[in-house]
Structure formats: structure tokens, C-alpha cells
Write a protein that holds these residues in place. Sequence first.
Motif, PDB file in Angstrom:
ATOM      1  N   VAL A 236       0.875  -1.181   0.000  1.00 25.31           N
ATOM      2  CA  VAL A 236       0.000   0.000   0.000  1.00 25.31           C
ATOM      3  C   VAL A 236       0.912   1.231   0.000  1.00 25.31           C
ATOM      4  O   VAL A 236       1.776   1.368   0.867  1.00 25.31           O
ATOM      5  CB  VAL A 236      -0.947  -0.008   1.223  1.00 25.31           C
ATOM      6  N   GLY A 237       0.678   2.090  -0.998  1.00 28.51           N
ATOM      7  CA  GLY A 237       1.609   3.201  -1.254  1.00 28.51           C
ATOM      8  C   GLY A 237       2.604   2.767  -2.328  1.00 28.51           C
ATOM      9  O   GLY A 237       3.739   3.259  -2.399  1.00 28.51           O
TER      10      GLY A 237
ATOM     11  N   GLY B 201       4.781   5.091  -4.513  1.00 30.99           N
ATOM     12  CA  GLY B 201       5.655   6.063  -3.854  1.00 30.99           C
ATOM     13  C   GLY B 201       7.125   5.689  -3.971  1.00 30.99           C
ATOM     14  O   GLY B 201       7.479   4.631  -4.489  1.00 30.99           O
ATOM     15  N   ARG B 202       7.978   6.590  -3.453  1.00 30.18           N
ATOM     16  CA  ARG B 202       9.432   6.345  -3.513  1.00 30.18           C
ATOM     17  C   ARG B 202       9.785   5.039  -2.797  1.00 30.18           C
ATOM     18  O   ARG B 202      10.549   4.225  -3.312  1.00 30.18           O
ATOM     19  CB  ARG B 202      10.176   7.524  -2.863  1.00 30.18           C
TER      20      ARG B 202
ATOM     21  N   GLY C 100       7.400   2.650  -1.624  1.00 33.91           N
ATOM     22  CA  GLY C 100       6.527   1.559  -2.061  1.00 33.91           C
ATOM     23  C   GLY C 100       7.014   0.917  -3.346  1.00 33.91           C
ATOM     24  O   GLY C 100       6.968  -0.317  -3.488  1.00 33.91           O
TER      25      GLY C 100
ATOM     26  N   ASP D  58      -2.390   2.095  -4.353  1.00 31.79           N
ATOM     27  CA  ASP D  58      -1.948   3.448  -4.012  1.00 31.79           C
ATOM     28  C   ASP D  58      -3.205   4.299  -3.742  1.00 31.79           C
ATOM     29  O   ASP D  58      -4.325   3.773  -3.654  1.00 31.79           O
ATOM     30  CB  ASP D  58      -1.080   4.028  -5.131  1.00 31.79           C
ATOM     31  N   ALA D  59      -3.014   5.605  -3.603  1.00 34.14           N
ATOM     32  CA  ALA D  59      -4.131   6.504  -3.270  1.00 34.14           C
ATOM     33  C   ALA D  59      -5.275   6.303  -4.257  1.00 34.14           C
ATOM     34  O   ALA D  59      -5.052   6.199  -5.472  1.00 34.14           O
ATOM     35  CB  ALA D  59      -3.654   7.944  -3.300  1.00 34.14           C
TER      36      ALA D  59
ATOM     37  N   VAL E 153       1.636   8.127   3.779  1.00 27.91           N
ATOM     38  CA  VAL E 153       1.946   9.423   4.397  1.00 27.91           C
ATOM     39  C   VAL E 153       1.389   9.423   5.818  1.00 27.91           C
ATOM     40  O   VAL E 153       0.386   8.757   6.087  1.00 27.91           O
ATOM     41  CB  VAL E 153       1.369  10.617   3.594  1.00 27.91           C
ATOM     42  N   PRO E 154       2.032  10.167   6.724  1.00 28.68           N
ATOM     43  CA  PRO E 154       1.608  10.123   8.133  1.00 28.68           C
ATOM     44  C   PRO E 154       0.118  10.430   8.326  1.00 28.68           C
ATOM     45  O   PRO E 154      -0.507   9.858   9.219  1.00 28.68           O
ATOM     46  CB  PRO E 154       2.481  11.204   8.790  1.00 28.68           C
TER      47      PRO E 154
ATOM     48  N   VAL F 268      -2.478   9.486   6.651  1.00 28.53           N
ATOM     49  CA  VAL F 268      -3.433   8.414   6.310  1.00 28.53           C
ATOM     50  C   VAL F 268      -3.052   7.050   6.881  1.00 28.53           C
ATOM     51  O   VAL F 268      -3.864   6.126   6.871  1.00 28.53           O
ATOM     52  CB  VAL F 268      -3.627   8.271   4.772  1.00 28.53           C
TER      53      VAL F 268
ATOM     54  N   ASN G 139      -5.328   3.479   7.433  1.00 22.14           N
ATOM     55  CA  ASN G 139      -5.025   2.291   6.612  1.00 22.14           C
ATOM     56  C   ASN G 139      -4.771   1.075   7.497  1.00 22.14           C
ATOM     57  O   ASN G 139      -5.303  -0.009   7.262  1.00 22.14           O
ATOM     58  CB  ASN G 139      -3.779   2.536   5.745  1.00 22.14           C
TER      59      ASN G 139
ATOM     60  N   ASN H 264      12.678   3.011  11.076  1.00 23.71           N
ATOM     61  CA  ASN H 264      13.739   2.946  10.075  1.00 23.71           C
ATOM     62  C   ASN H 264      14.112   1.487   9.836  1.00 23.71           C
ATOM     63  O   ASN H 264      14.334   0.738  10.782  1.00 23.71           O
ATOM     64  CB  ASN H 264      14.973   3.731  10.562  1.00 23.71           C
TER      65      ASN H 264
ATOM     66  N   ASP I 209       7.507  15.306   6.748  1.00 23.87           N
ATOM     67  CA  ASP I 209       7.461  15.442   8.208  1.00 23.87           C
ATOM     68  C   ASP I 209       8.835  15.802   8.773  1.00 23.87           C
ATOM     69  O   ASP I 209       9.861  15.369   8.271  1.00 23.87           O
ATOM     70  CB  ASP I 209       6.941  14.148   8.857  1.00 23.87           C
TER      71      ASP I 209
HETATM   72  N1  LIG Z   1      10.722   3.204   7.984  1.00 25.91           N
HETATM   73  C1  LIG Z   1      11.643   3.492   7.059  1.00 25.91           C
HETATM   74  O1  LIG Z   1      12.723   2.873   6.981  1.00 25.91           O
HETATM   75  C2  LIG Z   1      11.352   4.586   6.073  1.00 25.91           C
HETATM   76  C3  LIG Z   1      12.224   4.849   5.016  1.00 25.91           C
HETATM   77  C4  LIG Z   1      11.891   5.835   4.105  1.00 25.91           C
HETATM   78  C5  LIG Z   1      10.694   6.509   4.258  1.00 25.91           C
HETATM   79  N2  LIG Z   1       9.886   6.241   5.311  1.00 25.91           N
HETATM   80  C6  LIG Z   1       8.585   6.870   5.490  1.00 25.91           C
HETATM   81  O2  LIG Z   1       7.686   6.247   4.587  1.00 25.91           O
HETATM   82  C7  LIG Z   1       6.668   7.171   4.215  1.00 25.91           C
HETATM   83  C8  LIG Z   1       6.606   7.225   2.698  1.00 25.91           C
HETATM   84  O3  LIG Z   1       7.772   7.799   2.194  1.00 25.91           O
HETATM   85  P1  LIG Z   1       7.972   7.970   0.622  1.00 25.91           P
HETATM   86  O4  LIG Z   1       9.265   8.691   0.455  1.00 25.91           O
HETATM   87  O5  LIG Z   1       7.769   6.666  -0.050  1.00 25.91           O
HETATM   88  O6  LIG Z   1       6.738   8.945   0.270  1.00 25.91           O
HETATM   89  P2  LIG Z   1       6.027   9.143  -1.151  1.00 25.91           P
HETATM   90  O7  LIG Z   1       5.292  10.430  -1.040  1.00 25.91           O
HETATM   91  O8  LIG Z   1       7.001   8.947  -2.250  1.00 25.91           O
HETATM   92  O9  LIG Z   1       4.984   7.931  -1.238  1.00 25.91           O
HETATM   93  C9  LIG Z   1       3.796   7.878  -0.534  1.00 25.91           C
HETATM   94  C10 LIG Z   1       2.807   7.120  -1.418  1.00 25.91           C
HETATM   95  O10 LIG Z   1       1.623   6.898  -0.670  1.00 25.91           O
HETATM   96  C11 LIG Z   1       0.527   7.115  -1.536  1.00 25.91           C
HETATM   97  N3  LIG Z   1      -0.676   7.378  -0.754  1.00 25.91           N
HETATM   98  C12 LIG Z   1      -1.107   8.547  -0.221  1.00 25.91           C
HETATM   99  N4  LIG Z   1      -2.281   8.365   0.406  1.00 25.91           N
HETATM  100  C13 LIG Z   1      -2.604   7.061   0.244  1.00 25.91           C
HETATM  101  C14 LIG Z   1      -3.700   6.267   0.671  1.00 25.91           C
HETATM  102  N5  LIG Z   1      -4.724   6.784   1.374  1.00 25.91           N
HETATM  103  N6  LIG Z   1      -3.720   4.951   0.339  1.00 25.91           N
HETATM  104  C15 LIG Z   1      -2.710   4.399  -0.377  1.00 25.91           C
HETATM  105  N7  LIG Z   1      -1.634   5.106  -0.815  1.00 25.91           N
HETATM  106  C16 LIG Z   1      -1.591   6.419  -0.483  1.00 25.91           C
HETATM  107  C17 LIG Z   1       0.962   8.294  -2.412  1.00 25.91           C
HETATM  108  O11 LIG Z   1       0.178   8.400  -3.579  1.00 25.91           O
HETATM  109  C18 LIG Z   1       2.402   7.908  -2.695  1.00 25.91           C
HETATM  110  O12 LIG Z   1       2.513   7.081  -3.816  1.00 25.91           O
HETATM  111  C19 LIG Z   1       7.027   8.481   4.913  1.00 25.91           C
HETATM  112  O13 LIG Z   1       6.337   8.578   6.130  1.00 25.91           O
HETATM  113  C20 LIG Z   1       8.522   8.329   5.170  1.00 25.91           C
HETATM  114  O14 LIG Z   1       8.964   9.102   6.245  1.00 25.91           O
HETATM  115  C21 LIG Z   1      10.197   5.303   6.224  1.00 25.91           C
END
Ligand SMILES: NC(=O)c1ccc[n+]([C@@H]2O[C@H](COP(=O)([O-])OP(=O)(O)OC[C@H]3O[C@@H](n4cnc5c(N)ncnc54)[C@H](O)[C@@H]3O)[C@@H](O)[C@H]2O)c1
Length: 250
Positions: free
Chosen positions: A7-8, A11-12, A14, A34-35, A55-56, A58, A62, A107, A141
Motif C-alpha cells: 500500500v503506497g 511512492g518512492r 513503495g 496506491d491513493a 503518508v503520516p 493516512v 489504513n 527505520n 514530516d
Molecule cells: N521506515 C523506514 O525505513 C522509512 C524509510 C523511508 C521513508 N519512510 C517513510 O515512509 C513514508 C513514505 O515515504 P515515501 O518517500 O515513499 O513517500 P512518497 O510520497 O514517495 O509515497 C507515498 C505514497 O503513498 C501514496 N498514498 C497517499 N495516500 C494514500 C492512501 N490513502 N492509500 C494508499 N496510498 C496512499 C501516495 O500516492 C504515494 O505514492 C514516509 O512517512 C517516510 O517518512 C520510512
Amino acid sequence: MIKVSVVGAKGRMGSHVVDAVNGAADTQLALALDAGDDLTAITPDNTDVVVEFTVPSVSLDNVLALVKQGVDVVVGTTGWTDEKLAQVKAALAEAPRENQAVFIAPNFAISAVLADHFAKVAAPYFESAEVIELHHPTKVDAPSGTAIHTAQAIGEARRAAGLGDMPDATETDGGSRGQVVDGVHVHAVRLRGLNAHEEVLFGNAGEQLTIRADSFDRISFMPGVLLAVRKVASGSFPGLTVGLDHFLDL
Ligand SMILES: NC(=O)c1ccc[n+]([C@@H]2O[C@H](COP(=O)([O-])OP(=O)(O)OC[C@H]3O[C@@H](n4cnc5c(N)ncnc54)[C@H](O)[C@@H]3O)[C@@H](O)[C@H]2O)c1
Ligand SMILES: O=C(O)C1=N[C@H](C(=O)O)CCC1
């Protein structure tokens, strides 16, 4: 084979997870959502573990929905507070399947998990500690989930060691001293070219210890994500678990 939905997925993070799941010998991709997609498409029939990187704003909804749908969830999205975690625990207590699991990691990179661990070990021995996190400017964030986790761990270790407040004569502060998390000042840098980095500074009279973790590429998070998927799928971690350190022999 562990059936994994993402889910997601666009994203970068996902999109890397989709590649990692496709590339591993013991996982297979079920759904990539995805969204705007319908989360109810994910069921225990088609999915063993969901990986959630959104994203934080949503992520909590989810996770609550997915728990209700009877699947285990590995979460990388940041923004978790004690209150949100309590909601996840309550949802798990009512979950349709026995021993359902939610795993949340601030992380997934081994460098960051170890930096956090070493910071906890070092914390009781230093008068001063501050955290600096440095990330790409597209991050929404601040401070990072990792920095909050590290600061909380330092605060807890200091309390357990009976340490008091850190020395700090600051009388005027327009924000330069950062956000105070559990008594620890946390500073956030956003800079084009960076990915995810953290520095923990410890100081005593006449000495300093610096612990630094650098994630240059998002592939650094993938071994941790796959490890979490395997651990959760094994059924050995029912309920809520926070932090990849639980899966490492530290
Ligand atoms: N835990 C870790 O090791 C780690 C590493 C990197 C990033 N992160 C965190 O992961 C999160 C995502 O980072 P990112 O760089 O991939 O962000 P991103 O913005 O590239 O990707 C987020 C994705 O979520 C999708 N999205 C938004 N709302 C949605 C919904 N309701 N249902 C399904 N998909 C939805 C967006 O369309 C997008 O494709 C952030 O909170 C970031 O801080 C954590
Ligand atoms: O790129 C991000 O966004 C990251 N978020 C997590 C955090 O906030 O700690 C982990 C590092 C990368």
C-alpha cells in the motif's frame, strides 16, 4: 511463498518494496495499491502480509482498516504517537484472526537501527546529547520518525541512569535550538542531494562522541523490510511490535 501486498506502491519507498518483493525467492506480490484504490481488495485469501508506506496523515486509518480485514501489516510510514499506537493495539485486540500482527519500524536500514542502539548504550555516559537528522527536501514530516525514536531512547536511558537536565544556558531562541523530544534537542536539515541521515552527538567536558548513520539509497531499507515481512509471516510476533531491533540479536 509469502503473499505480500503493498500500500503506497507508487511512492518512492513503495515502488522499491514492489521490486524487492518481486526479487526475493520466498515472497510474491499480491496487490500493489496506491491513493484512490480500494483497500478492501486486500483479504487473508490473497495476502499474508501488507507493507504500508504512505503518508503520516493516512497511515493510521489504513492500518486500522487492514487489521479489521484480517491481515498482518508491516508499516514504514512515520508519524506514530503513543495515542495512535494505542489505537492500533485496541484494533488488534478485536482483530478477526488470532495472533494478528502489526509491525512498525521508524527505520528499516541496519545502519540506522545500529546507530539508535549504540546511542542508547552511550546515553548514560554523557552530560549532553543532541540529534541532527538530515533528509531529502521532499520529505513531508520533521523531525524524522527515526530522530524522534532515537531521542526518546536517549531520554529513557538518561532517566534510567538518573541523569538530570543537560547543561544549556540558552536564554533567547527563535527556533535554532530545534525541537525538544523527551528532553533531547532534535534538529532537522532538508537538503537537495541527501537521502536519509542521522547524527547523534554526545558531549562531556573535553570529549565528544559522534554516531552517524547514512542511507544514500532507498535500497538500504529493503533487507529490513523483507526481514520484517518474514518475521511477521512466521507468526512469532503477534500483537504490536515497534522497531527492527526486536528482530536483531543486539
Ligand atoms: N521506515 C523506514 O525505513 C522509512 C524509510 C523511508 C521513508 N519512510 C517513510 O515512509 C513514508 C513514505 O515515504 P515515501 O518517500 O515513499 O513517500 P512518497 O510520497 O514517495 O509515497 C507515498 C505514497 O503513498 C501514496 N498514498 C497517499 N495516500 C494514500 C492512501 N490513502 N492509500 C494508499 N496510498 C496512499 C501516495 O500516492 C504515494 O505514492 C514516509 O512517512 C517516510 O517518512 C520510512
Ligand atoms: O525519506 C524519508 O522520509 C525517511 N523517513 C523515515 C524517518 O522519518 O525517519 C526514515 C528515513 C527516511
